[in-house]
Design an enzyme around this catalytic site. Sequence first.
Site, PDB file in Angstrom:
ATOM      1  N   TYR A   1       6.014   3.473 -11.053  1.00 16.84           N
ATOM      2  CA  TYR A   1       5.743   4.749 -10.404  1.00 16.84           C
ATOM      3  C   TYR A   1       6.762   5.789 -10.893  1.00 16.84           C
ATOM      4  O   TYR A   1       7.960   5.537 -10.908  1.00 16.84           O
ATOM      5  CB  TYR A   1       5.824   4.548  -8.887  1.00 16.84           C
ATOM      6  CG  TYR A   1       5.244   5.664  -8.087  1.00 16.84           C
ATOM      7  CD1 TYR A   1       3.873   5.893  -8.083  1.00 16.84           C
ATOM      8  CD2 TYR A   1       6.060   6.507  -7.355  1.00 16.84           C
ATOM      9  CE1 TYR A   1       3.333   6.935  -7.354  1.00 16.84           C
ATOM     10  CE2 TYR A   1       5.524   7.558  -6.618  1.00 16.84           C
ATOM     11  CZ  TYR A   1       4.163   7.763  -6.631  1.00 16.84           C
ATOM     12  OH  TYR A   1       3.631   8.794  -5.913  1.00 16.84           O
ATOM     13  N   ASP A  35       7.419  -4.001  -5.478  1.00 17.01           N
ATOM     14  CA  ASP A  35       6.516  -2.999  -4.916  1.00 17.01           C
ATOM     15  C   ASP A  35       5.103  -3.519  -5.152  1.00 17.01           C
ATOM     16  O   ASP A  35       4.592  -3.508  -6.265  1.00 17.01           O
ATOM     17  CB  ASP A  35       6.754  -1.650  -5.605  1.00 17.01           C
ATOM     18  CG  ASP A  35       5.800  -0.561  -5.126  1.00 17.01           C
ATOM     19  OD1 ASP A  35       4.726  -0.889  -4.570  1.00 17.01           O
ATOM     20  OD2 ASP A  35       6.114   0.629  -5.334  1.00 17.01           O
ATOM     21  N   LYS A  55      -1.530   3.983   0.759  1.00 16.97           N
ATOM     22  CA  LYS A  55      -2.659   3.541  -0.078  1.00 16.97           C
ATOM     23  C   LYS A  55      -3.548   2.563   0.696  1.00 16.97           C
ATOM     24  O   LYS A  55      -4.156   2.957   1.661  1.00 16.97           O
ATOM     25  CB  LYS A  55      -2.106   2.952  -1.381  1.00 16.97           C
ATOM     26  CG  LYS A  55      -0.948   3.757  -2.008  1.00 16.97           C
ATOM     27  CD  LYS A  55      -1.377   5.120  -2.496  1.00 16.97           C
ATOM     28  CE  LYS A  55      -0.218   6.032  -2.906  1.00 16.97           C
ATOM     29  NZ  LYS A  55       0.766   5.505  -3.812  1.00 16.97           N
ATOM     30  N   ARG A  80      14.898   8.020  16.372  1.00 16.45           N
ATOM     31  CA  ARG A  80      15.189   7.679  14.976  1.00 16.45           C
ATOM     32  C   ARG A  80      15.464   6.191  14.812  1.00 16.45           C
ATOM     33  O   ARG A  80      15.428   5.649  13.720  1.00 16.45           O
ATOM     34  CB  ARG A  80      16.346   8.522  14.433  1.00 16.45           C
ATOM     35  CG  ARG A  80      16.356   8.573  12.918  1.00 16.45           C
ATOM     36  CD  ARG A  80      17.416   9.465  12.254  1.00 16.45           C
ATOM     37  NE  ARG A  80      17.999  10.481  13.067  1.00 16.45           N
ATOM     38  CZ  ARG A  80      19.158  10.345  13.728  1.00 16.45           C
ATOM     39  NH1 ARG A  80      19.846   9.220  13.621  1.00 16.45           N
ATOM     40  NH2 ARG A  80      19.622  11.328  14.457  1.00 16.45           N
TER      41      ARG A  80
HETATM   42  C1  LIG Z   1       2.070   5.897  -4.225  1.00 14.09           C
HETATM   43  C2  LIG Z   1       3.055   4.896  -4.679  1.00 14.09           C
HETATM   44  C3  LIG Z   1       4.402   4.987  -4.311  1.00 14.09           C
HETATM   45  C4  LIG Z   1       4.917   6.147  -3.502  1.00 14.09           C
HETATM   46  O1  LIG Z   1       4.400   6.118  -2.212  1.00 14.09           O
HETATM   47  P1  LIG Z   1       4.275   7.424  -1.275  1.00 14.09           P
HETATM   48  O2  LIG Z   1       3.687   6.887  -0.021  1.00 14.09           O
HETATM   49  O3  LIG Z   1       3.386   8.383  -1.997  1.00 14.09           O
HETATM   50  O4  LIG Z   1       5.643   7.970  -1.117  1.00 14.09           O
HETATM   51  C5  LIG Z   1       5.263   4.005  -4.732  1.00 14.09           C
HETATM   52  N1  LIG Z   1       4.841   2.964  -5.470  1.00 14.09           N
HETATM   53  C6  LIG Z   1       3.555   2.843  -5.847  1.00 14.09           C
HETATM   54  C7  LIG Z   1       3.163   1.674  -6.681  1.00 14.09           C
HETATM   55  C8  LIG Z   1       2.620   3.788  -5.460  1.00 14.09           C
HETATM   56  O5  LIG Z   1       1.345   3.675  -5.835  1.00 14.09           O
END
Ligand SMILES: *Cc1c(COP(=O)(O)O)cnc(C)c1O
Length: 396
Positions: free
Chosen positions: A115, A187, A212, A62
Site C-alpha cells: 500500500y 496486513d 474494505k 479515548r
Molecule cells: C486500504 C488499505 C489500507 C489503508 O486503509 P484505510 O482504511 O484506507 O486507512 C492499508 N492496507 C491495505 C492493503 C489497504 O487496501
Amino acid sequence: MHSGHESTAAVHAGARRAKPYHSLIDPIVPTSTYTFDNTADLVSYMEAHLAGKDEGRVEYGRYGNPTVSAVEERLAALEGAEQAVLLGSGMASITTTLLTFLSAGDELIITDDCYRRTRQFCGEFLKKLKIGCTVVPMGNYTALERAINPRTRLLVSETPTNPYLRVLDVERFAEIGRRFGVTTLVDSTFATPLNLQPLNWGIDLVAHSATKYLGGHNDLLAGVVAGSREKITAIRETNGVMGAVSDANTAYLLLRGLKTLGVRVRHQNDTGLQVAQFLASHPAIERVWYPGLSSHPDHETALRQMSDFGGVVSFTVRGDLRRTSQFVDALQIPYISPSLGGTESLVGQPALVSYYPYSPEERHALGIADNLVRLALGLEDADDLIADLKQALAFI
Ligand SMILES: *Cc1c(COP(=O)(O)O)cnc(C)c1O
C-alpha cells in the site's frame, strides 16, 4: 488451517446473549466520557488501574467504548486472536503498530508491492525518527533473511498484495521471524479472515483496513490489529496517546457489516474466479493476476494456505494508458474509484489512482504499468459483470 466457523463467528462472536432492554442487537453507546458513583468509586477504579487490573470499565472515550469493545471481540474471534484493537482507519492500525514496536535506531523490513501510504510512512516518517526501513522483493525469502540484522525489530508484509495479488508464504515468513526473534506483522486486508488466518500459521500480528471487506458496504473507515493480549495491550496504550480511535457509530456499522461477511466474501470469491477465467481467455487481455489461476506466480502457496482467493482481479489490456482509460470509461457497472471489498464493484488504473503523483519513470520502476487495471468486485451477479467487461473490451 481454518476453523470452518468464520461465518458463525462473524454473526455471533463477542455478543452477550443478554443485552440491555432484552435487545437482540448490540446497543450504540455514544458517550465521550464515563461517570463514577462517588469519590470512593473513582479511587478504587484508579487503584485497580495502577495495579494493572482489568476494572471492567474505562474512564474516558479515548480508552474504550462498549460498542467498540463488542466489535473488537468479534474481530479477535475471526482471526483466532486473544485480542483485537479497533482504530480510526487501516492506516492508523499500521502506523500505530509500527510506532508501538519501533524506536530510534531500530529497523523494519517490508516486502514490496505494498500500500502506497504504508511505503510512504516507512520511507518518510519513520526515517525522521531514525528508524530504518529495508524493502525486499515479495516472494524472495533469501533476500528477506539476508536483510535481517541485530537492529531488525519487525517484518511486515501484505497478502495478497496490491495491485499484483502476490501471496505471502505466511508459514515461512512466521518461521523466519521466530528464528531471528523478530515480530511479524501481516496486513491481510485483501485476504479477509475467511480466506486466510495468518495467526494460525504463526504470524504475531494481523492488521486489516476494516474499510474494505470487514465493513463491506463502502460506508465507513476503520482499521484493526489482532494478536496476543500483551502486544494488543501495547498498541492500545500507544493509541490512548496517539488518539486514532474509532467511535460507537462506526463500530456499530462494522458490527452490522460483519454479520454478512461470510456470504459476501464467498460471493466475491466466486465472482473473482469467474471474472479472472473470463479475462484470461479474452484476446484483448495481455495478462491476468489472480491467485486462483494456475498462471499466477504464487498459485501453489495460495492453494496451500488460503481457503479461497478473493474478489480483486488485476490485469493488463492490449493498449496504452489512453486506450486502457477508454476501456475503463466504457464499463457500466463498476464505479471508477479507489478502495475495494464493498457491495459496489470498483475499478481503476493504478497508474492514475494511487500512483498519479509519481512520474512515469517512478511508476515503471515500481512495476506499475500504464495498461494495468484493478477490478475490485462487489456483490453484483457475475454474469452481468462479465457481460459488461465483454462490451467494454470491444473498445480495445
Ligand atoms: C486500504 C488499505 C489500507 C489503508 O486503509 P484505510 O482504511 O484506507 O486507512 C492499508 N492496507 C491495505 C492493503 C489497504 O487496501
